[in-house]
Design a protein around this motif. Sequence first.
Motif, PDB file in Angstrom:
ATOM      1  N   VAL A 161      55.345  32.965  43.326  1.00 59.49           N
ATOM      2  CA  VAL A 161      54.329  33.711  44.058  1.00 59.49           C
ATOM      3  C   VAL A 161      54.950  35.023  44.528  1.00 59.49           C
ATOM      4  CG1 VAL A 161      52.961  31.715  44.766  1.00 59.49           C
ATOM      5  CG2 VAL A 161      54.837  32.488  46.217  1.00 59.49           C
ATOM      6  N   ASN A 202      51.033  35.608  49.877  1.00 63.01           N
ATOM      7  CA  ASN A 202      51.080  34.500  48.923  1.00 63.01           C
ATOM      8  C   ASN A 202      52.243  33.553  49.220  1.00 63.01           C
ATOM      9  OD1 ASN A 202      48.813  35.401  47.573  1.00 63.01           O
ATOM     10  ND2 ASN A 202      49.992  36.648  46.146  1.00 63.01           N
ATOM     11  N   ASP A 225      50.920  31.524  52.150  1.00 58.75           N
ATOM     12  CA  ASP A 225      49.938  30.557  51.657  1.00 58.75           C
ATOM     13  C   ASP A 225      50.617  29.436  50.882  1.00 58.75           C
ATOM     14  OD1 ASP A 225      47.893  32.038  52.788  1.00 58.75           O
ATOM     15  OD2 ASP A 225      47.266  32.955  50.892  1.00 58.75           O
ATOM     16  N   ARG A 285      45.465  25.135  43.692  1.00 57.63           N
ATOM     17  CA  ARG A 285      45.251  25.929  44.909  1.00 57.63           C
ATOM     18  C   ARG A 285      46.174  27.142  44.999  1.00 57.63           C
ATOM     19  NH1 ARG A 285      45.695  22.047  49.817  1.00 57.63           N
ATOM     20  NH2 ARG A 285      45.345  24.009  50.906  1.00 57.63           N
ATOM     21  N   TYR A 286      47.239  27.154  44.211  1.00 55.32           N
ATOM     22  CA  TYR A 286      48.207  28.248  44.287  1.00 55.32           C
ATOM     23  C   TYR A 286      47.737  29.456  43.489  1.00 55.32           C
ATOM     24  CZ  TYR A 286      51.608  24.963  46.188  1.00 55.32           C
ATOM     25  OH  TYR A 286      52.251  24.054  46.965  1.00 55.32           O
ATOM     26  N   LYS A 287      48.050  30.638  44.000  1.00 57.91           N
ATOM     27  CA  LYS A 287      47.824  31.877  43.253  1.00 57.91           C
ATOM     28  C   LYS A 287      49.184  32.257  42.652  1.00 57.91           C
ATOM     29  CE  LYS A 287      46.469  36.623  43.609  1.00 57.91           C
ATOM     30  NZ  LYS A 287      47.157  37.735  44.209  1.00 57.91           N
ATOM     31  N   LEU A 288      49.463  31.753  41.440  1.00 60.03           N
ATOM     32  CA  LEU A 288      50.769  31.952  40.816  1.00 60.03           C
ATOM     33  C   LEU A 288      50.818  33.280  40.070  1.00 60.03           C
ATOM     34  CD1 LEU A 288      51.443  28.356  39.489  1.00 60.03           C
ATOM     35  CD2 LEU A 288      52.294  29.423  41.587  1.00 60.03           C
ATOM     36  N   ASP A 289      51.961  33.942  40.192  1.00 56.90           N
ATOM     37  CA  ASP A 289      52.169  35.227  39.530  1.00 56.90           C
ATOM     38  C   ASP A 289      53.084  35.117  38.320  1.00 56.90           C
ATOM     39  OD1 ASP A 289      50.671  37.025  41.388  1.00 56.90           O
ATOM     40  OD2 ASP A 289      52.059  36.128  42.824  1.00 56.90           O
ATOM     41  N   GLU A 325      52.839  41.080  41.411  1.00 56.16           N
ATOM     42  CA  GLU A 325      51.710  40.236  41.758  1.00 56.16           C
ATOM     43  C   GLU A 325      50.594  40.458  40.742  1.00 56.16           C
ATOM     44  OE1 GLU A 325      48.711  39.474  45.542  1.00 56.16           O
ATOM     45  OE2 GLU A 325      50.306  40.963  45.702  1.00 56.16           O
ATOM     46  N   LYS A 326      50.019  39.354  40.265  1.00 58.69           N
ATOM     47  CA  LYS A 326      48.870  39.448  39.364  1.00 58.69           C
ATOM     48  C   LYS A 326      47.668  39.882  40.172  1.00 58.69           C
ATOM     49  CE  LYS A 326      50.079  35.960  35.966  1.00 58.69           C
ATOM     50  NZ  LYS A 326      49.732  34.639  35.444  1.00 58.69           N
ATOM     51  N   LYS A 327      46.891  40.749  39.612  1.00 55.69           N
ATOM     52  CA  LYS A 327      45.678  41.219  40.324  1.00 55.69           C
ATOM     53  C   LYS A 327      44.483  40.402  39.955  1.00 55.69           C
ATOM     54  CE  LYS A 327      47.785  44.372  42.537  1.00 55.69           C
ATOM     55  NZ  LYS A 327      47.999  44.264  43.906  1.00 55.69           N
TER      56      LYS A 327
END
Length: 189
Positions: free
Chosen positions: A23, A28, A31, A142-146, A187-189
């Motif tokens: 992340v 992030n 989170d 649930r994770y916003k992985l990059d 970070e992925k947008k």
Amino acid sequence: DWDGLANLFARKGWRELQFIGVVVGRDNILDGAKIRYGDTGKGPSSAFQAIHMLTQPYVTVSDDGKRVQLRARLMQINSSASGPGSWIAGVYEDQLVKENGAWKIQGMDLDYTWMATYKDGWTRADPQAADALKPSPALLARYKLDAPIRGEPGIPFPRIAALPFHYTNPVSGRAPERLIGWTEIKEKK
């Protein structure tokens, strides 16, 4: 203190979450810690405590003095109110930068090597014990992985996995199997 943890990182720093992925960014990272470990807002859990010791640091400062790479060994001692205590060992390869006059973590790469109960120790470590640390598919979603995990996705023992080094052998000059340089992860947008 997940807010305190996130504030150790540079604004656009990254953290590898073992078994999960990478992340980027303080929000992030915050989170990710709350998803992984919970957020009761009541401080440390009386059901689980970890002593997270880092030993044998090897520090490399960039020529301009603005960046640092740090390798350290992890020895983690875990207590549990609901089962046996455990040990976890591993290696960190971290990157630090100066941000607003303070050193902050720009990147945190963690590779676990073994995990065992207090009773069994590393010589009788159960290779399947680490399965308890793997998140369920619902939790993982649930994770916003990059980015994906950079090394081993779990705990390889008794198999020996190649560990990361940011430097060549200081005596022989030989490069390790997993030589990693400074890494920028966006970070992925």
